[in-house]
Design a protein around this motif. Structure first.
Motif, short mmCIF file in Angstrom:
data_model
loop_
_atom_site.label_atom_id
_atom_site.label_comp_id
_atom_site.label_asym_id
_atom_site.label_seq_id
_atom_site.Cartn_x
_atom_site.Cartn_y
_atom_site.Cartn_z
N TRP A 105 39.82 29.27 46.93
CA TRP A 105 39.53 29.72 48.29
C TRP A 105 38.53 30.88 48.25
CZ3 TRP A 105 40.40 34.74 49.57
CH2 TRP A 105 41.36 35.47 48.85
N GLN A 106 38.59 31.68 47.18
CA GLN A 106 37.62 32.77 47.05
C GLN A 106 36.19 32.23 46.97
OE1 GLN A 106 40.42 32.46 45.25
NE2 GLN A 106 41.33 34.44 44.71
N ASP A 107 36.03 31.11 46.24
CA ASP A 107 34.71 30.49 46.14
C ASP A 107 34.22 30.02 47.51
OD1 ASP A 107 34.65 30.81 43.37
OD2 ASP A 107 35.68 28.91 43.03
N ASN A 108 35.12 29.44 48.27
CA ASN A 108 34.74 28.95 49.60
C ASN A 108 34.39 30.10 50.54
OD1 ASN A 108 34.85 26.00 49.73
ND2 ASN A 108 36.98 26.24 49.14
N VAL A 109 35.16 31.17 50.47
CA VAL A 109 34.86 32.34 51.30
C VAL A 109 33.48 32.89 50.96
CG1 VAL A 109 35.48 34.75 51.74
CG2 VAL A 109 37.26 32.99 51.73
N LYS A 110 33.22 32.99 49.67
CA LYS A 110 31.92 33.52 49.23
C LYS A 110 30.78 32.61 49.67
CE LYS A 110 31.95 35.49 45.30
NZ LYS A 110 32.03 35.81 43.85
N GLU A 111 31.00 31.31 49.58
CA GLU A 111 29.96 30.36 49.97
C GLU A 111 29.68 30.44 51.48
OE1 GLU A 111 29.03 25.54 49.93
OE2 GLU A 111 30.82 26.34 48.94
N ILE A 112 30.74 30.49 52.27
CA ILE A 112 30.57 30.57 53.73
C ILE A 112 29.90 31.88 54.12
CG2 ILE A 112 31.82 30.67 55.93
CD1 ILE A 112 33.94 28.82 54.60
N ALA A 113 30.28 32.95 53.44
CA ALA A 113 29.68 34.25 53.74
C ALA A 113 28.18 34.27 53.46
CB ALA A 113 30.38 35.34 52.92
N SER A 114 27.75 33.48 52.49
CA SER A 114 26.34 33.47 52.10
C SER A 114 25.48 32.57 52.99
CB SER A 114 26.21 33.01 50.64
OG SER A 114 26.60 31.65 50.51
N LEU A 115 26.11 31.82 53.89
CA LEU A 115 25.35 30.93 54.76
C LEU A 115 24.45 31.71 55.70
CD1 LEU A 115 28.14 28.36 55.76
CD2 LEU A 115 26.32 28.04 54.07
N ASN A 116 23.32 31.13 56.00
CA ASN A 116 22.40 31.75 56.95
C ASN A 116 22.77 31.29 58.36
OD1 ASN A 116 20.24 33.13 58.04
ND2 ASN A 116 18.76 31.50 57.62
N SER A 117 23.95 31.74 58.79
CA SER A 117 24.49 31.32 60.09
C SER A 117 25.01 32.55 60.82
CB SER A 117 25.64 30.33 59.89
OG SER A 117 25.23 29.22 59.13
N PRO A 118 25.10 32.47 62.14
CA PRO A 118 25.65 33.59 62.91
C PRO A 118 27.14 33.76 62.62
CG PRO A 118 25.24 31.70 64.34
CD PRO A 118 24.62 31.38 63.02
N PRO A 119 27.69 34.95 62.86
CA PRO A 119 29.10 35.22 62.58
C PRO A 119 30.06 34.22 63.24
CG PRO A 119 27.97 37.27 63.04
CD PRO A 119 26.99 36.17 63.33
N THR A 120 29.72 33.78 64.45
CA THR A 120 30.62 32.84 65.15
C THR A 120 30.78 31.54 64.37
OG1 THR A 120 29.95 33.75 67.29
CG2 THR A 120 31.00 31.60 67.31
N GLU A 121 29.68 31.03 63.83
CA GLU A 121 29.75 29.78 63.06
C GLU A 121 30.50 29.99 61.76
OE1 GLU A 121 26.04 27.81 62.51
OE2 GLU A 121 25.51 27.85 64.63
N LYS A 122 30.28 31.12 61.12
CA LYS A 122 31.00 31.41 59.88
C LYS A 122 32.50 31.53 60.16
CE LYS A 122 27.20 33.83 57.55
NZ LYS A 122 26.76 35.08 56.90
N PHE A 123 32.82 32.18 61.28
CA PHE A 123 34.22 32.32 61.67
C PHE A 123 34.86 30.94 61.88
CE2 PHE A 123 37.27 32.26 65.16
CZ PHE A 123 38.24 33.13 64.70
#
Length: 217
Positions: A93-111
């Motif tokens: 899950w840490q890997d997934n969190v890190k990957e999502i955090a690195s996306l070039n997307s607005p906070p709402t989409e990351k959330f």
């Protein structure tokens, strides 16, 4: 080698068939012109490609078992190759969190992405306890809203609180209420809907303080 030989036999057979057709047509042509001698010659010539065709067919039947085995081996090899190339890798899950955090997307989409992942995450009881202890500790040291611009940290908190709340469901317990307040404040501040000192955030924290007293007593 076997494949090449089969191809040669097929080619010779096709040429023989063409020659047979040509000689037969010539024989018919000469019969029509009443030239029986030439017509008979054409029929005799037809025997040559017929013999070649028969020999090729006999040769093919002789090697066909080996040819079929060779094809089967090739098929089996091609089927097994992808299996050998498959690499299994455990993604945490840490890997997934890190990957999502690195996306070039607005906070709402990351959330939305991290919450959707958290709702499907198969947490163990040990992880639930670990997440609960972590959430309480982060709240007590006032770190949980200290850097709301840190996507990886905030998404990790949202992930953990979502997993814990999903575990308890609609159950009204101090820990569930506390974690829900933690989730709400992390959500609002991460998406920029509330400042860390807003009335809504402070109200939630007062409710969290009450829940924390109940948890520790």
């Amino acid at each position: 080698m076997v494949n090449t030989l089969v191809n040669i036999l097929v080619l010779i057979t096709l040429i023989s068939i063409i020659m047979i057709v040509v000689f037969l047509l010539l024989a018919v042509f000469h019969f029509i012109k009443l030239d029986r001698i030439k017509a008979l010659k054409m029929l005799k010539f037809t025997a040559i490609p017929i013999i070649f065709m028969i020999l090729c067919m006999l040769a093919y039947w002789d090697i066909s078992p080996e040819y079929e085995v060779n094809k089967a081996n090739v098929a089996n090899t091609s089927e097994k190759e992808p299996v050998a190339k498959v690499e299994t890798e455990d993604v945490t899950w840490q890997d997934n969190v890190k990957e999502i955090a690195s996306l070039n997307s607005p906070p709402t989409e990351k959330f939305d992405t991290i919450v959707a992942y958290a709702k499907k995450y198969p947490a163990t009881k040990a992880e639930i306890k670990e997440f609960e202890d972590y959430i309480i500790a982060e709240y007590k040291n006032k770190k949980y809203l200290a850097d709301v611009q840190n996507d990886e940290y905030m998404l990790g908190n949202i992930f953990k609180s979502t997993v814990v709340n999903r575990y308890y469901g609609e159950e009204e317990t101090p820990i569930n209420d506390f974690v829900f307040g933690f989730y709400q404040n992390s959500n609002y501040t991460f998406k920029g809907l509330e400042s860390t000192n807003s009335n809504a955030i402070k109200y939630n924290e007062r409710q969290m303080d009450n829940a924390l007293v109940a948890i520790e007593n």
